[in-house]
Write a protein that holds these residues in place. Sequence first.
Motif, mmCIF file in Angstrom:
data_model
loop_
_atom_site.group_PDB
_atom_site.id
_atom_site.type_symbol
_atom_site.label_atom_id
_atom_site.label_comp_id
_atom_site.label_asym_id
_atom_site.label_seq_id
_atom_site.Cartn_x
_atom_site.Cartn_y
_atom_site.Cartn_z
ATOM 1 N N ILE A 85 39.191 53.593 44.501
ATOM 2 C CA ILE A 85 39.675 54.088 43.204
ATOM 3 C C ILE A 85 40.718 53.094 42.684
ATOM 4 C CG2 ILE A 85 40.843 55.961 41.969
ATOM 5 C CD1 ILE A 85 39.920 57.831 44.287
ATOM 6 N N PRO A 86 40.521 52.560 41.476
ATOM 7 C CA PRO A 86 41.500 51.590 40.962
ATOM 8 C C PRO A 86 42.870 52.232 40.732
ATOM 9 C CG PRO A 86 39.717 51.947 39.380
ATOM 10 C CD PRO A 86 39.427 52.794 40.566
ATOM 11 N N VAL A 87 43.905 51.482 41.101
ATOM 12 C CA VAL A 87 45.283 51.951 40.947
ATOM 13 C C VAL A 87 46.024 50.984 40.025
ATOM 14 C CG1 VAL A 87 47.472 52.448 42.124
ATOM 15 C CG2 VAL A 87 45.297 52.931 43.280
ATOM 16 N N ILE A 88 46.683 51.541 39.027
ATOM 17 C CA ILE A 88 47.559 50.747 38.161
ATOM 18 C C ILE A 88 48.973 51.260 38.378
ATOM 19 C CG2 ILE A 88 48.136 50.087 35.796
ATOM 20 C CD1 ILE A 88 45.371 49.399 35.618
ATOM 21 N N LEU A 111 41.689 49.843 27.601
ATOM 22 C CA LEU A 111 40.740 48.775 27.284
ATOM 23 C C LEU A 111 40.240 48.105 28.560
ATOM 24 C CD1 LEU A 111 39.336 47.100 25.113
ATOM 25 C CD2 LEU A 111 41.323 45.572 25.132
ATOM 26 N N TYR A 112 41.175 47.788 29.458
ATOM 27 C CA TYR A 112 40.810 47.171 30.739
ATOM 28 C C TYR A 112 39.834 48.068 31.496
ATOM 29 C CZ TYR A 112 41.210 46.166 35.705
ATOM 30 O OH TYR A 112 40.921 45.920 37.029
ATOM 31 N N TRP A 113 40.168 49.358 31.565
ATOM 32 C CA TRP A 113 39.351 50.285 32.343
ATOM 33 C C TRP A 113 37.989 50.485 31.703
ATOM 34 C CZ3 TRP A 113 38.316 51.264 36.815
ATOM 35 C CH2 TRP A 113 37.584 52.389 37.181
ATOM 36 N N THR A 114 37.942 50.588 30.377
ATOM 37 C CA THR A 114 36.669 50.776 29.674
ATOM 38 C C THR A 114 35.759 49.572 29.909
ATOM 39 O OG1 THR A 114 37.789 52.103 27.993
ATOM 40 C CG2 THR A 114 35.630 51.220 27.406
ATOM 41 N N LEU A 138 50.326 53.693 48.623
ATOM 42 C CA LEU A 138 49.299 52.637 48.646
ATOM 43 C C LEU A 138 48.925 52.247 50.077
ATOM 44 C CD1 LEU A 138 50.581 50.322 45.764
ATOM 45 C CD2 LEU A 138 48.380 51.543 45.832
ATOM 46 N N GLN A 139 49.929 52.153 50.944
ATOM 47 C CA GLN A 139 49.660 51.775 52.332
ATOM 48 C C GLN A 139 48.680 52.747 52.984
ATOM 49 O OE1 GLN A 139 53.763 51.659 53.596
ATOM 50 N NE2 GLN A 139 53.886 49.441 53.409
ATOM 51 N N GLN A 140 48.824 54.025 52.680
ATOM 52 C CA GLN A 140 47.914 55.020 53.266
ATOM 53 C C GLN A 140 46.591 55.108 52.504
ATOM 54 O OE1 GLN A 140 49.331 58.746 54.639
ATOM 55 N NE2 GLN A 140 51.359 57.952 55.121
ATOM 56 N N ALA A 141 46.654 55.114 51.185
ATOM 57 C CA ALA A 141 45.451 55.293 50.365
ATOM 58 C C ALA A 141 44.459 54.147 50.577
ATOM 59 C CB ALA A 141 45.830 55.398 48.890
ATOM 60 N N LYS A 142 44.953 52.938 50.697
ATOM 61 C CA LYS A 142 44.065 51.786 50.818
ATOM 62 C C LYS A 142 43.439 51.666 52.207
ATOM 63 C CE LYS A 142 44.184 50.505 46.572
ATOM 64 N NZ LYS A 142 42.979 50.564 45.746
ATOM 65 N N GLN A 143 43.880 52.511 53.149
ATOM 66 C CA GLN A 143 43.252 52.551 54.477
ATOM 67 C C GLN A 143 42.206 53.659 54.571
ATOM 68 O OE1 GLN A 143 46.213 52.777 57.568
ATOM 69 N NE2 GLN A 143 47.329 51.028 56.780
ATOM 70 N N ASP A 144 42.125 54.477 53.549
ATOM 71 C CA ASP A 144 41.206 55.613 53.554
ATOM 72 C C ASP A 144 39.918 55.221 52.830
ATOM 73 O OD1 ASP A 144 39.819 58.025 52.920
ATOM 74 O OD2 ASP A 144 41.693 59.155 53.082
ATOM 75 N N GLU A 145 38.814 55.201 53.570
ATOM 76 C CA GLU A 145 37.525 54.777 53.012
ATOM 77 C C GLU A 145 37.125 55.579 51.781
ATOM 78 O OE1 GLU A 145 35.563 52.186 53.781
ATOM 79 O OE2 GLU A 145 37.114 51.573 55.195
ATOM 80 N N ARG A 146 37.496 56.858 51.746
ATOM 81 C CA ARG A 146 37.074 57.715 50.639
ATOM 82 C C ARG A 146 37.808 57.410 49.338
ATOM 83 N NH1 ARG A 146 38.895 62.983 53.318
ATOM 84 N NH2 ARG A 146 40.488 61.466 53.767
ATOM 85 N N GLY A 179 46.395 45.844 47.019
ATOM 86 C CA GLY A 179 45.151 45.992 46.280
ATOM 87 C C GLY A 179 45.192 46.730 44.963
ATOM 88 N N VAL A 180 46.332 46.742 44.265
ATOM 89 C CA VAL A 180 46.345 47.412 42.963
ATOM 90 C C VAL A 180 45.566 46.589 41.942
ATOM 91 C CG1 VAL A 180 48.530 48.605 43.401
ATOM 92 C CG2 VAL A 180 48.553 46.436 42.163
ATOM 93 N N ALA A 181 45.029 47.281 40.949
ATOM 94 C CA ALA A 181 44.262 46.620 39.885
ATOM 95 C C ALA A 181 45.184 46.062 38.803
ATOM 96 C CB ALA A 181 43.273 47.603 39.267
ATOM 97 N N GLY A 182 46.409 46.594 38.725
ATOM 98 C CA GLY A 182 47.346 46.120 37.716
ATOM 99 C C GLY A 182 48.744 46.627 37.977
#
Length: 137
Positions: free
Chosen positions: A85-88, A129-132, A73-81, A106-109
């Motif tokens: 993308i939501p992460v659970i 359900l949340y994602w839909t 997460l520390q690396q992914a959330k610094q990458d603009e690309r 910044g996780v979604a759940g």
Amino acid sequence: MKISNRPILLVDDDDVDVMTIKRALKEINVANPVVVCEHGEQALAYLADPDSERPCIILLDLNMPVMNGIEFLQQAKQDERIKSIPVIVLTTSEEQQDKVSSFSLGVAGYMAKPVDYRRFVDVMRSIDLYWTVSEML
């Protein structure tokens, strides 16, 4: 997850959990392909590869070898690309600090992996359900 047919990226090193998640998704009729990476480094490599299809959601375990979920997460959330993308987080970790760290990154759940399969299906159903609903907004 049903609206888009983009893959679900599952980052988990436990073969039994991977099989259980795939089985639960199939049971609730989620048809998206599931791409499995065994640790954070492998997931970052997949996400950085221009030939890889961008996932609609990332399901992330925290306790993995090589690069754990928090490090991912520390690396992914610094990458603009990939930061949008939501992460659970789907984990067996009961550590409050893991939950706090995940949400601050910044996780979604954040959901605990239940031991009971029927409860696991319910967890997958609530993520679906949340994602839909989120994709319809």
